[in-house]
Design a protein around this motif. Structure first.
Motif, PDB file in Angstrom:
ATOM      1  N   PRO A 126       0.827  -1.196   0.000  1.00 57.86           N
ATOM      2  CA  PRO A 126       0.000   0.000   0.000  1.00 57.86           C
ATOM      3  C   PRO A 126       0.870   1.258   0.000  1.00 57.86           C
ATOM      4  CG  PRO A 126      -0.836  -1.569   1.589  1.00 57.86           C
ATOM      5  CD  PRO A 126       0.442  -2.122   1.078  1.00 57.86           C
ATOM      6  N   GLY A 127       0.453   2.256  -0.757  1.00 64.36           N
ATOM      7  CA  GLY A 127       1.190   3.519  -0.774  1.00 64.36           C
ATOM      8  C   GLY A 127       2.250   3.608  -1.855  1.00 64.36           C
ATOM      9  N   LYS A 128       2.440   2.513  -2.598  1.00 64.33           N
ATOM     10  CA  LYS A 128       3.459   2.561  -3.643  1.00 64.33           C
ATOM     11  C   LYS A 128       2.824   2.309  -5.002  1.00 64.33           C
ATOM     12  CE  LYS A 128       7.131   1.485  -0.562  1.00 64.33           C
ATOM     13  NZ  LYS A 128       7.980   0.474   0.049  1.00 64.33           N
ATOM     14  N   SER A 129       3.358   2.952  -6.040  1.00 62.37           N
ATOM     15  CA  SER A 129       2.865   2.681  -7.396  1.00 62.37           C
ATOM     16  C   SER A 129       3.884   3.216  -8.391  1.00 62.37           C
ATOM     17  CB  SER A 129       1.501   3.361  -7.599  1.00 62.37           C
ATOM     18  OG  SER A 129       1.643   4.753  -7.438  1.00 62.37           O
ATOM     19  N   GLY A 130       3.743   2.821  -9.626  1.00 65.31           N
ATOM     20  CA  GLY A 130       4.667   3.287 -10.648  1.00 65.31           C
ATOM     21  C   GLY A 130       4.770   2.305 -11.799  1.00 65.31           C
ATOM     22  N   THR A 131       5.761   2.511 -12.661  1.00 72.15           N
ATOM     23  CA  THR A 131       5.982   1.629 -13.795  1.00 72.15           C
ATOM     24  C   THR A 131       7.148   0.699 -13.454  1.00 72.15           C
ATOM     25  OG1 THR A 131       5.393   3.507 -15.156  1.00 72.15           O
ATOM     26  CG2 THR A 131       6.310   1.590 -16.290  1.00 72.15           C
ATOM     27  N   ILE A 132       6.976  -0.563 -13.789  1.00 73.94           N
ATOM     28  CA  ILE A 132       8.016  -1.536 -13.422  1.00 73.94           C
ATOM     29  C   ILE A 132       9.252  -1.317 -14.292  1.00 73.94           C
ATOM     30  CG2 ILE A 132       8.600  -3.989 -13.370  1.00 73.94           C
ATOM     31  CD1 ILE A 132       5.749  -4.587 -12.622  1.00 73.94           C
ATOM     32  N   LYS A 133      10.374  -1.116 -13.614  1.00 73.49           N
ATOM     33  CA  LYS A 133      11.628  -0.937 -14.351  1.00 73.49           C
ATOM     34  C   LYS A 133      12.267  -2.297 -14.583  1.00 73.49           C
ATOM     35  CE  LYS A 133      15.445   1.340 -12.825  1.00 73.49           C
ATOM     36  NZ  LYS A 133      15.963   2.469 -12.034  1.00 73.49           N
ATOM     37  N   SER A 134      12.247  -3.119 -13.520  1.00 72.55           N
ATOM     38  CA  SER A 134      12.785  -4.470 -13.699  1.00 72.55           C
ATOM     39  C   SER A 134      12.058  -5.421 -12.759  1.00 72.55           C
ATOM     40  CB  SER A 134      14.281  -4.479 -13.374  1.00 72.55           C
ATOM     41  OG  SER A 134      14.458  -4.323 -11.986  1.00 72.55           O
ATOM     42  N   ILE A 135      11.913  -6.654 -13.192  1.00 78.26           N
ATOM     43  CA  ILE A 135      11.283  -7.682 -12.363  1.00 78.26           C
ATOM     44  C   ILE A 135      11.861  -9.007 -12.808  1.00 78.26           C
ATOM     45  CG2 ILE A 135       9.286  -7.917 -13.923  1.00 78.26           C
ATOM     46  CD1 ILE A 135       7.590  -8.412 -11.349  1.00 78.26           C
ATOM     47  N   LYS A 136      12.139  -9.879 -11.842  1.00 76.61           N
ATOM     48  CA  LYS A 136      12.721 -11.158 -12.241  1.00 76.61           C
ATOM     49  C   LYS A 136      12.169 -12.317 -11.443  1.00 76.61           C
ATOM     50  CE  LYS A 136      16.519  -9.419  -9.545  1.00 76.61           C
ATOM     51  NZ  LYS A 136      17.854  -8.951  -9.397  1.00 76.61           N
ATOM     52  N   SER A 137      11.966 -13.446 -12.112  1.00 79.61           N
ATOM     53  CA  SER A 137      11.573 -14.680 -11.432  1.00 79.61           C
ATOM     54  C   SER A 137      12.828 -15.345 -10.896  1.00 79.61           C
ATOM     55  CB  SER A 137      10.887 -15.626 -12.407  1.00 79.61           C
ATOM     56  OG  SER A 137       9.708 -15.043 -12.898  1.00 79.61           O
ATOM     57  N   GLY A 138      12.624 -16.279  -9.967  1.00 77.97           N
ATOM     58  CA  GLY A 138      13.776 -17.013  -9.448  1.00 77.97           C
ATOM     59  C   GLY A 138      13.658 -17.241  -7.963  1.00 77.97           C
ATOM     60  N   LYS A 139      14.745 -17.766  -7.388  1.00 79.27           N
ATOM     61  CA  LYS A 139      14.718 -18.065  -5.955  1.00 79.27           C
ATOM     62  C   LYS A 139      15.214 -16.862  -5.172  1.00 79.27           C
ATOM     63  CE  LYS A 139      15.118 -23.076  -5.298  1.00 79.27           C
ATOM     64  NZ  LYS A 139      13.913 -23.211  -4.495  1.00 79.27           N
ATOM     65  N   PHE A 140      14.374 -16.402  -4.261  1.00 81.24           N
ATOM     66  CA  PHE A 140      14.743 -15.242  -3.441  1.00 81.24           C
ATOM     67  C   PHE A 140      14.325 -15.482  -2.002  1.00 81.24           C
ATOM     68  CE2 PHE A 140      13.798 -13.579  -7.685  1.00 81.24           C
ATOM     69  CZ  PHE A 140      14.946 -12.874  -7.960  1.00 81.24           C
TER      70      PHE A 140
END
Lengths: 461, 580
Positions: free
Chosen positions: B153-167
């Motif tokens: 909540p409280g955050k929004s914008g355009t995704i600059k980077s996103i990655k799948s994987g183990k985190f």
């Protein structure tokens, strides 16, 4: 810690002493008071601030004056514990009362006791046979349970508690129970009754007694059960004993709690008892149980006398919300001359289902217990009806149930003080025999397969 | 945040007063040399009053108090399910590791396992415009539940980077164009409701498999229910039945100030129970909070907030969540205890004057909502109440009843007769049937509401007849009224009673409930005909097929047999006419 002795008492009110102090004092710290005539008293810090400390004095404040020396001992209340506690009689503050030597401690244990992590508990599920049919069949006790006896003045709760202490055993195991007995404000006569009985049966050497009698300081009662439970925890979780803790009378304990609350001018809850009584009682009752990886166990039998036989009084009421059921003693049955006068209808064991059934007691136990209960409840209700309209107005089913209520009280509940009935042949078979007084078509709580197997006249073999 | 330090001035039980700091209300502070966790609950001149979540004995005036700048928050992310927490979201398993079987103090533990790696599958992609609450990826948290990772909540914008994987849960999985980094874990202050778009009117039932609840007094998804009852009347069993069988996707179970052994029972039992809806262990969808009666009272006060915040978090993912609080009375007592230590002017029975507003605020966090992401999600809240002496005129019961829409009144008298669930069918109510009737017509049977009305009417008539029976005995009644009594007895013993400990009887689906209710009415119709045709009541009641119908509910495959048994019953009852 040598600590300074303060002579700065400003107020004395009931069991409380207020003093101004100069150094930080810890909450819960133990305090020693030296009166001008040299008498020593003990107390504990209830409230502490930069300006003022409130001390609760266990022995009462008589003869305390402004000159009384107050010393803070720098530690919380601890009980010297060792295996040698078994066989000893101590007073309400943990000092020997039997003329024996002081306990040589293996450890000094904090008497407040920490809460058992629910994740580390083990579910209680070993059936304890008490040899009393009413309990074994209808409110079965399991190891690690806390099951209070709700009684009232003039009823034989002490006999029942002793009979349980004497007869309690695990079916198919030789493990004996060690009894930790905690007396809070009971009379010397009652105390002697307990001690004689324990002596007579040789159980005394297997018991540890903590005794605060009616003429001992009332405030001391607030620590007596904590001492007893600390001893019980040590024996159970350090030395693998199965401990049965009997404490009597919880009502006196709660009175003392109320006394302190009033002296502190706290906002009272119901009937003047402090608002935190639930939490306070929970800190005693919740010290029952089993812990993963430890062999020992603590089973509790608190006895409380309901003021005015009133089960909604705050003491039984709050207890009932914490404990895992209750055994209710009935004046009506007692007056009919039935021993043990246990009224199974309001009695309950919450852990019963985990402790009974195939491999534990017997496969038909649950069914039989439900059926006894339902039939007796309906029979008792019909007594009220018969008093108005007479037996003629009853149909066949109701007549049978009405008769069954009498049979149940006279033959099932009633047993002698040294009669030790086994669960199978002694109790459940007896129940089946008595249930033959009701047509099977009215026995709706019984699974057909148990009727086929156990019903004395209708079984198929 | 610079660390601001103060000193302890006074200690009285769980309440500590500090001087020399200027915290905000409800800010979390660290108290004493051991750094015990506490929360500021009152500001008074230069004194700050703190409720401490751990045992305070041995702490002295003059020890330090340190501000943290944060309010009491929970960690939300993968790893919540199957967990069991104390009132302030410390995993009890971790506490056991660090302090052994007994809970001592001064130990911090993270609510989520910060080291565990989860397989994150990005579902949003670079360039996507995302707002708060939007799902950017998923994690298979347990076999049955997919955890949806949302933009906090409280955050929004355009995704600059996103990655799948183990985190692990603190690693950044997504960055927005303004540089905001999003990890799988977010934190949320427990005393603040999580945002949503709007609340819907509830029109889908929460199906529990408990006949008296589903059939007579249904709860809607997103609804609120109160279960008051004296001790021994089966509150906890009822709550546990709901936790086991209700068709919510997520269950949050709060054991608030209750028995330790009870929580252990839940803990040992749940992993072995199979969810009838998914066929997988129930634990997979459950989070538990256990603050037993002898654990610190301030943490008990916090436990319901911790629970409902977790529930709201899953709701925001679009799940239906059921939250059980057992017992809200213990929560209220915790408030009372703290309030009396603060020497506040008490309201009724020593409870603080704000009791009913706190209760209302809590239940108001229930509801079926449109989430920020535009999905449907719901939190249903079921609160047990433990009125002293079973008398519901006391403040907690009354405060609860003013808010909740469903009242399941437990009755000591029924419990004594071993009529379980001991829910009194005359005093209980539900305000949802009207809203739900259409759903029943569409999904179960078109005459479902009518059948329900008929069954409740019969119970009502029975209650009136019983008053007469009390005076004159049942034989004095005309035969049609005697029949009504028999039918009502059948409703009570066959339909309303349900054995929670019986493998088969413990759960009845709605279709079966409907069929059973129809069977009772069929008996009534056939019996009326037969009696009009000269049969006597005794033989009508005792036909074998009726007994078979009643006993059969304990047997596997009952659902397939019951219709046939009802036909058989009809034949046998007609036959009784010929005997005479």
């Amino acid at each position: 810690m040598s600590g300074k002795e303060y002579r700065t008492i400003t107020d004395v009110k009931g069991p409380l002493v207020f003093l101004n102090k100069t150094e930080p004092v810890a909450y819960g710290e133990i305090v020693q008071l030296r009166l001008s005539d040299g008498t020593m008293k003990n107390g504990q810090v209830l409230d502490t601030s930069d300006d003022q400390v409130i001390v609760q004095v266990f022995e009462g404040t008589s003869s305390v004056d402004r000159q009384t020396g107050v010393k803070f001992l720098g530690d919380v209340f601890r009980l010297p514990v060792s295996k040698d506690l078994v066989g000893r009689i101590l007073d309400g503050a943990g000092r020997p009362r039997d003329g024996g030597p002081a306990i040589v401690p293996d450890e000094m244990a904090d008497i407040i006791g920490a809460a058992i992590n629910p994740y580390s508990r083990e579910s209680p599920e070993s059936f304890i046979q008490t040899g009393i049919s009413a309990i074994d069949a209808c409110t079965s006790l399991v190891r690690g349970q806390k099951l209070p006896i709700f009684s009232a003045a003039g009823l034989p709760h002490n006999d029942i508690a002793l009979q349980i202490a004497r007869q309690a055993k695990l079916v198919g195991s030789d493990d004996d129970f060690v009894v930790v007995f905690c007396a809070m404000g009971i009379t010397a006569e009652e105390y002697n009754f307990f001690v004689h009985d324990l002596e007579r049966t040789g159980a005394l050497e297997n018991s540890a007694l903590f005794v605060n009698l009616a003429d001992d300081p009332a405030v001391e009662r607030l620590i007596t059960p904590r001492l007893a439970l600390t001893a019980a925890e040590y024996l159970a979780f350090e030395h693998d004993y199965h401990v049965l803790v009997i404490y009597t009378d919880m009502t006196n304990y709660c009175e003392s709690l109320r006394q302190i609350g009033a002296a502190r001018e706290e906002v009272p809850g119901r009937r003047g008892y402090p608002g935190y009584m639930y939490t306070d009682l929970a800190m005693l009752y919740e010290r029952a149980g089993l812990v993963k990886g430890k062999k020992g166990s603590i089973t509790q039998f608190p006895i409380l006398t309901m003021p005015g036989d009133d089960i909604t009084h705050p003491i039984p009421d709050l207890s009932g919300y914490i404990t895992e059921g209750q055994i209710v003693i009935s004046r009506e049955l007692h007056q009919k001359g039935i021993y043990p006068p246990i009224n199974v209808l309001p009695s309950l064991s919450r852990l019963m289902n985990a402790g009974i059934g195939d491999g534990k007691t017997r496969e038909d136990h649950k069914s039989v217990s439900d059926q006894l209960y339902a039939a007796y409840a309906q029979g008792k209700e019909l007594r009220g009806l018969v008093a108005i309209v007479g037996e003629d107005a009853l149909n066949e089913r109701d007549l049978q149930l009405l008769k069954f209520a009498d049979i149940f009280e006279n033959e099932f509940l009633r047993q002698s003080r040294d009669e030790d009935r086994s669960i199978g042949e002694g109790t459940l078979d007896l129940a089946w025999n008595l249930l033959t007084n009701i047509d099977t078509k009215y026995l709706v709580r019984l699974d057909q397969k148990w009727i086929d197997k156990y019903h004395p006249t209708e079984k198929k073999e | 945040m610079s660390e601001e330090k103060g000193l302890i001035y006074r200690i009285s039980g769980p309440v500590v007063t500090a001087v020399g700091i200027t915290p905000r209300m409800y800010e979390v502070v660290r108290v004493g040399d051991e750094g015990l966790m506490g929360e500021v609950i009152e500001l008074h001149g230069d004194q700050s009053v703190i409720q401490v979540y751990e045992e305070t004995s041995g702490i002295k005036p003059g020890e330090p108090v340190v501000r943290t700048g944060q309010t009491l928050s929970v960690q939300l992310g993968p790893g919540l399910l199957t967990q069991i927490y104390d009132g302030i979201q410390r995993p009890l398993e971790d506490l056991e590791e660090t302090m052994g079987a007994f809970i001592t103090r001064g130990v911090d533990a993270d609510g989520l396992d910060l080291k565990k790696k989860w397989e994150f599958n990005a579902t949003a992609s670079k360039g996507d415009e995302v707002n708060a609450g939007h799902v950017i990826g998923t994690v298979q948290e347990t076999e049955t539940i997919e955890h949806r990772v949302m933009v906090p909540p409280g955050k929004s914008g355009t995704i600059k980077s996103i990655k799948s994987g183990k985190f692990d849960v603190t690693q950044t999985v997504c960055t927005l164009d303004d540089g905001t980094e999003i990890a799988m874990m977010q934190e949320w202050p427990v005393r603040t409701p999580r945002p949503f778009v709007r609340k819907y009117a509830p029109d889908v039932p929460l199906i529990t498999g408990q006949r008296i609840l589903d059939f007579l007094f249904p709860l809607a998804k997103g609804g609120t229910a109160g279960i008051p009852g004296p001790f021994g009347s089966g509150k906890t069993v009822t709550q546990q039945q709901l936790a086991k069988w209700s068709d919510a996707q997520i269950v949050v179970y709060i054991g608030c100030g209750e028995r330790g052994n009870e929580m252990t029972e839940v803990l040992t039992e749940f992993p072995h129970l199979i969810d009838p809806h998914t066929g997988k262990p129930l634990m997979n969808r459950t989070t538990m909070i256990a603050n037993t009666s002898n654990m610190p009272v301030a943490a008990r006060e916090a436990s319901v907030y911790t629970g409902i915040t977790i529930a709201e978090y899953f709701r925001d993912m679009g799940y239906d969540v059921a939250l059980m609080a057992d017992s809200t009375s213990r929560w209220a007592e915790a408030m009372r205890e703290i309030s009396s230590r603060l020497e506040e002017m008490p309201g009724e029975e020593g409870y603080p004057a704000y009791l009913s507003s706190r209760l209302a605020e809590f239940y108001e966090r229930a509801g079926r909502v449109q989430t920020l992401a535009g999905d449907d999600g719901s939190v249903s809240v079921i609160g047990a109440v433990s009125p002293p002496g079973g008398d519901i005129s006391e403040p907690v019961s009354q405060g609860t009843l003013r808010i909740v829409k469903v009242f399941w009144g437990l009755d000591a008298g029924l419990a004594r007769q071993r009529h379980f669930p001991a829910i009194n069918w005359l005093s209980s109510y539900s305000l949802y049937p009207q809203a739900l009737d259409q759903w029943y017509r569409d999904n179960i049977a078109s005459d479902f509401p009518e059948i329900r009305t008929e069954i409740s009417a019969l119970l009502q008539v029975e209650a009136e007849l019983q008053e007469i029976v009390q005076l004159v005995g049942s034989d004095a009644l005309p035969i049609d009224q005697q029949l009504t009594l028999e039918v009502a007895r059948m409703i009570r013993e066959f339909f309303l009673q349900q054995n929670a400990f019986h493998d088969v009887d413990t759960y009845s689906n709605l279709k079966l409930q409907y069929t059973m209710a129809r069977a009772i009415l069929a008996f009534q119709d056939e019996a009326k005909k037969a009696i009009a045709g000269g049969a006597d009541l005794e033989s009508v009641v005792n036909v074998q097929a009726r007994t078979d119908i009643m006993r059969g509910r304990f047997e596997e495959g009952y659902e397939d047999r019951i219709e046939k048994l009802v036909k058989e019953m009809g034949k046998q009852i007609s036959a009784t006419m010929e005997e005479n």
